[in-house]
Design an enzyme around this catalytic site. Structure first.
Site, PDB file in Angstrom:
ATOM      1  CB  SER A 145      -0.848  -0.027   1.192  1.00 45.27           C
ATOM      2  OG  SER A 145      -1.449   1.029   1.713  1.00 45.27           O
ATOM      3  CE1 TYR A 158      -5.243  -1.576   4.530  1.00 49.07           C
ATOM      4  CE2 TYR A 158      -3.473  -0.090   3.251  1.00 49.07           C
ATOM      5  CZ  TYR A 158      -4.823  -0.952   3.280  1.00 49.07           C
ATOM      6  OH  TYR A 158      -4.803  -1.224   1.971  1.00 49.07           O
TER       7      TYR A 158
HETATM    8  C1  GCO Z   1      -6.824   5.470   2.500  1.00 47.66           C
HETATM    9  C2  GCO Z   1      -6.842   4.395   2.031  1.00 47.66           C
HETATM   10  C3  GCO Z   1      -6.231   3.826   1.601  1.00 47.66           C
HETATM   11  C4  GCO Z   1      -6.181   2.862   0.791  1.00 47.66           C
HETATM   12  C5  GCO Z   1      -4.495   2.575  -0.230  1.00 47.66           C
HETATM   13  C6  GCO Z   1      -3.659   3.203  -0.660  1.00 47.66           C
HETATM   14  O1  GCO Z   1      -7.689   5.051   3.840  1.00 47.66           O
HETATM   15  O2  GCO Z   1      -5.697   6.610   3.162  1.00 47.66           O
HETATM   16  O3  GCO Z   1      -8.069   3.365   2.229  1.00 47.66           O
HETATM   17  O4  GCO Z   1      -5.401   2.960   2.890  1.00 47.66           O
HETATM   18  O5  GCO Z   1      -6.509   2.095  -0.178  1.00 47.66           O
HETATM   19  O6  GCO Z   1      -3.947   1.300   0.466  1.00 47.66           O
HETATM   20  O7  GCO Z   1      -2.665   2.396  -1.037  1.00 47.66           O
END
Ligand code: GCO
Ligand code: CA
Length: 261
Positions: A145, A158
């Site tokens: 990501s 995340y």
């Molecule tokens: C957020 C997004 C990201 C993307 C992605 C970026 O809330 O900033 O959802 O997390 O989905 O992974 O590369």
């Protein structure tokens, strides 16, 4: 082009009933691979995605299991290898996001994100790579990501998981390269999927922010990931190992620009 030909290969893509996973599955299928997709909760959604791939003329099947459950994963890998064939390509795509400020995030929410986005890759990859080692070749692609490199408020768990996944990718490459296994990552930029739907609403400040922040000036289309997925699955990448290929319209290349530019 035999460098990019996946005929005769079996590719398992996790979390592929929709979104980026399904788009990558389609790309691998178009390059000739037999596709196995996975979903975690909805048999209907899985069946629909498989039916869709088949209607496009692709060889596809689906298996419902939870990538965080070791016993389920071991059983599924056995079943897939006996029913479809040896898994040559594993795309660890299953993942989830929770957008909650860190001080408000419960340990339960934290654990859920880390267990799916990071631990799930560890659990899923082990039984597949054991078999790849016996056969002397294999490709693993971990879906990272922007948050493997950048922070953003509300996505702490995340970002921790995706940053960890980048390092897990390098470590997997380090341990298994001698067995002719290549482990690389794809780091999608901001893509138009269900996952980003809540922050992509027209007029939402984040929507404009991303379009301005991305040199290409747009959200990614899931199909924009297919070339990278095929490359990292094919013999074209046989000496590429431990890399994260960011497919982000240039986002990570730049600091951004002032609003008058
Ligand atoms: C957020 C997004 C990201 C993307 C992605 C970026 O809330 O900033 O959802 O997390 O989905 O992974 O590369
Ligand atoms: Ca979608």
């Amino acid at each position: 082009m035999s460098l990019f030909d996946l005929s005769g290969k079996v590719a398992l893509v996790t979390g592929a009933t929709h979104g980026l996973g399904l788009a990558m599955a389609e790309g691998l299928a178009a390059a000739g691979a037999t596709i196995v997709i996975n979903g975690r909760s909805s048999q209907d959604k899985l069946d629909n995605a498989v039916a869709n791939l088949r209607s496009l003329g692709y060889n596809a099947s689906g298996y419902l299991f939870d990538v965080t459950d070791e016993a389920e994963v071991d059983k599924a890998v056995n079943t897939i290898e006996s029913e479809v064939g040896p898994i040559d390509i594993l795309v660890n795509n299953a993942g989830l996001i929770k957008r909650i400020p860190m001080l408000e995030m419960s340990l339960t929410d934290w654990n859920e994100v880390i267990s799916t986005d990071l631990t799930g890759v560890f659990v899923m990859t082990k039984p597949v790579v054991r078999r790849m080692i016996d056969r002397g070749h294999g490709k693993v692609i971990n879906i990272c990501s922007m948050m493997s490199e950048l922070g953003r408020s509300t996505v702490g768990a995340y970002a921790a998981a995706k940053g960890g996944l980048k390092m897990l990718t390098r470590n997997m490459a380090t341990e298994w390269a001698k067995h002719n296994i290549q482990v690389n990552g794809i780091g999608p930029g901001y893509f138009a999927t269900e996952q980003t739907a809540p922050i992509r609403v027209d007029g939402h400040p984040f929507n404009n922010f991303i379009i301005e922040r991305t040199p290409a000036g747009r959200w990614g289309d899931p199909e924009d990931l297919q070339g990278a997925a095929v490359f990292l699955s094919a013999s074209a990448s046989d000496f590429v190992n431990g890399q994260i290929l960011y497919v982000d319209g240039g986002l990570l290349a730049t600091i951004g620009r002032p609003s008058n530019e």
